[in-house]
Structure formats: structure tokens, C-alpha cells
Design an enzyme around this catalytic site. Structure first.
Site, PDB file in Angstrom:
ATOM      1  N   PRO A   2       0.822  -1.206   0.000  1.00  0.00           N
ATOM      2  CA  PRO A   2       0.000   0.000   0.000  1.00  0.00           C
ATOM      3  C   PRO A   2       0.859   1.260   0.000  1.00  0.00           C
ATOM      4  O   PRO A   2       1.606   1.512   0.932  1.00  0.00           O
ATOM      5  CB  PRO A   2      -0.824  -0.105   1.287  1.00  0.00           C
ATOM      6  CG  PRO A   2      -0.614  -1.486   1.799  1.00  0.00           C
ATOM      7  CD  PRO A   2       0.663  -1.981   1.215  1.00  0.00           C
ATOM      8  N   GLU A   3       0.766   2.018  -1.069  1.00  0.00           N
ATOM      9  CA  GLU A   3       1.389   3.330  -1.149  1.00  0.00           C
ATOM     10  C   GLU A   3       0.235   4.319  -1.351  1.00  0.00           C
ATOM     11  O   GLU A   3      -0.927   3.930  -1.207  1.00  0.00           O
ATOM     12  CB  GLU A   3       2.382   3.372  -2.324  1.00  0.00           C
ATOM     13  CG  GLU A   3       3.415   2.260  -2.252  1.00  0.00           C
ATOM     14  CD  GLU A   3       4.394   2.256  -3.422  1.00  0.00           C
ATOM     15  OE1 GLU A   3       4.594   3.315  -4.035  1.00  0.00           O
ATOM     16  OE2 GLU A   3       4.944   1.194  -3.721  1.00  0.00           O
TER      17      GLU A   3
END
Length: 273
Positions: A2-3
Site C-alpha cells: 500500500p502506497e
DNA sequence: AGGTCTACCTGAGGGC
DNA sequence: TGCCCTCAGGTAGACC
């Protein structure tokens, strides 16, 4: 992983599930990773925002739940073998799934981030008006670190991780090894614009879901940006621009993918004479 | 100051 | 088939 685009997509999907709900309790058995969660009991969810890779859940009575998904954290509508914490709500429940347990949750007085120093050091949001080229350029040219390291630091722009750092550098045609202070203004401008473009495009497609499917939305939907990856996870495959095999190396301790031809190690050799 | 390494975690994938 | 090994990465912190 997750960015920014994955966290933003998570925020958008969670919003209708959480807004206005009352939290009955956050159930877990891991007070080291999930801090002060008892404070959330009985509170109403008043808002959900994002800062870099952090989700900020505004609660009633001046409280706030800060959530970092780590590498493999995400929300699910049903319990999974890797459910680590349950948001028990007045209507239904949400399951925090996190196989590798790098995710963290803190319940704090709103804005009191003393336990979360990174959150106070974040640079500007790259998709907001706060992201300005003059500041970006000033910070960049002052540093002797390689661009890849600078992008991962969260100072130039908040929310960039390994995938989008590599993709933005490719789009800007800059080597991940190039040091900040070696970058010319025009090159910095390309990187600035590439970051905005790649992140906006990824948000529009719901982020990237890799083959391990560690990232997906609560309803199980995958993202769509992985098909646009030009370099990330494509070592040995042809560069979409020139066909040269994509290289993989380690920069700043991270697997780093780039096209050795489109992203030469030295700044553009200026044609002499 | 920057680089490098380790730790935290666990599943996946390669090698034999 | 199955076991062992390595790798993956967001972040912090130690150490050179």
C-alpha cells in the site's frame, strides 16, 4: 504494497462503510501494535482522511484513529486467517487483515502525533496544491542522496513507496542512482510532473494489486494499475519505450527497477560543441 | 551526512 | 513431493 494510490483507494471504499458509524470496540490481542484502542470504544466516526500512507479516522470527542497499513495491511468485510483486529460497529464489522503484521494503529487525541513521528515529518501531498516545484527543487538539489532514496523518505512528497518511486523515475527518464544535487532543473521538473502523473493515474485505476494479491479492497476488488507498470516487477522484460531489458539493482536497500537505456546513470551527456 | 545493515513478519517461489 | 533457503518491503534504529 500500500502506497498513496492504494491507501487513497482504501479510504474511498471505507468511507461509506464507516462514516456515521459508532465503534463498539476494536478487538485484538496485540497492544504493542494497536495502541490505546480502548479509547475508541463508543465513539462515532466523523470523517476519514489520508496523509501520505496514513489513514486518519476522525472520531467523536476529539479523538482520532491513525492507521498505517504497513506492507500487507488492508480491510476485509469478512474474517480471514490473517485478521489481526476487528472494528466492531453498531452496524456490522470490518476486519483488519495483515499477514506480515507491519501495520499499526494508534488512537490519539486529534492531532497529537507524538507517538507517530513520521507523520509529523511528512512532506507535501503530491496531488494537492501544497506540492510546489520551487520547494521540491530546493530540497532535491541540497541532497547528496540518490533519487530513489529521496523519493522513499516521504519528505519530497508524502506517500511514495517502492513501486511508484520506480515508475516515476522511469517516466522522468532519470536514473535511480542519480544524486539529488546532480539533477538539473529541467530534470527535476520532469520528476515533479512524473510523480503527479503516475500517482494520479494509479489513484484513478484503484492502485496496483500484485500477483500475491496482498493488496485488495474490502470487497475483494483488485486495483488496475499493475498492468501499467513499465519497470516495477519487470526485470528482464523489454522496456515499453525502447525494448531494452529492464534491469534490477539495489538502491537505498530496496529492489529497484529501471531501463538502463532510458534512464542512463549519468545526467544527459550534453552534446559538446 | 550518507551508506549499510538488521530487525520486525510471513507467504511465495526457486532450487535441489 | 517436500524441504530449505531467500526474497519481498515500510519504517526505525544501530553503526561505520
Amino acid at each position: 504494497m500500500p502506497e498513496l494510490p492504494e491507501v487513497e483507494t482504501t479510504r474511498r471504499r471505507l468511507l461509506p462503510l464507516l462514516l456515521g458509524r459508532r465503534i463498539l470496540a476494536l478487538d485484538h490481542g496485540d497492544p504493542k501494535r494497536y495502541r490505546h484502542t480502548e479509547k475508541a470504544r463508543g465513539k462515532r466516526v466523523e470523517g476519514l482522511s489520508r496523509r501520505g500512507k496514513f489513514l486518519l479516522l476522525e472520531l467523536s470527542e476529539g479523538l482520532e484513529a491513525v492507521i498505517h497499513l504497513g506492507m500487507t495491511g488492508g480491510f476485509r468485510l469478512e474474517r480471514t486467517p490473517h485478521t489481526r483486529l476487528v472494528f466492531r460497529l453498531d452496524q456490522g464489522a470490518l476486519f483488519f487483515h495483515d499477514p506480515r503484521r507491519f501495520g499499526r494503529i494508534w488512537v490519539v487525541e486529534r492531532g497529537d502525533y507524538r507517538e507517530i513521528p513520521l507523520l509529523t515529518r511528512l512532506g507535501p501531498e503530491p496531488l494537492s496544491e501544497d506540492f510546489r516545484f520551487p520547494t521540491f527543487w530546493e530540497e532535491l538539489r541540497r541532497s547528496a542522496k540518490p533519487l530513489k532514496a529521496l523519493l522513499l523518505e516521504q519528505r519530497l512528497a508524502a506517500g511514495v513507496g517502492n513501486i511508484y518511486a520506480d515508475e516515476a523515475l522511469f517516466r522522468a527518464r532519470l536514473s535511480p542512482f542519480l544524486k539529488g544535487k546532480e539533477v538539473e532543473k529541467e530534470e527535476a521538473k520532469r520528476l515533479f510532473l512524473a510523480l503527479k502523473a503516475v500517482l494520479a493515474e494509479a489513484v484513478a485505476l484503484g492502485g496496483s494489486t500484485l500477483s500475491d494479491r496482498s493488496y485488495q479492497q474490502p470487497d475483494g476488488l483488485p486495483g488496475g494499475f499493475q498492468e501499467r507498470h513499465a519497470v516495477y516487477g519487470r526485470a528482464g522484460l523489454p522496456c515499453p519505450a525502447c525494448g531494452t531489458p529492464i534491469a534490477k539493482d539495489v538502491v537505498a536497500g530496496r529492489g529497484t527497477h529501471f531501463c538502463p537505456r532510458c534512464q542512463p546513470q549519468r545526467p544527459r551527456p550534453r552534446s559538446k560543441r
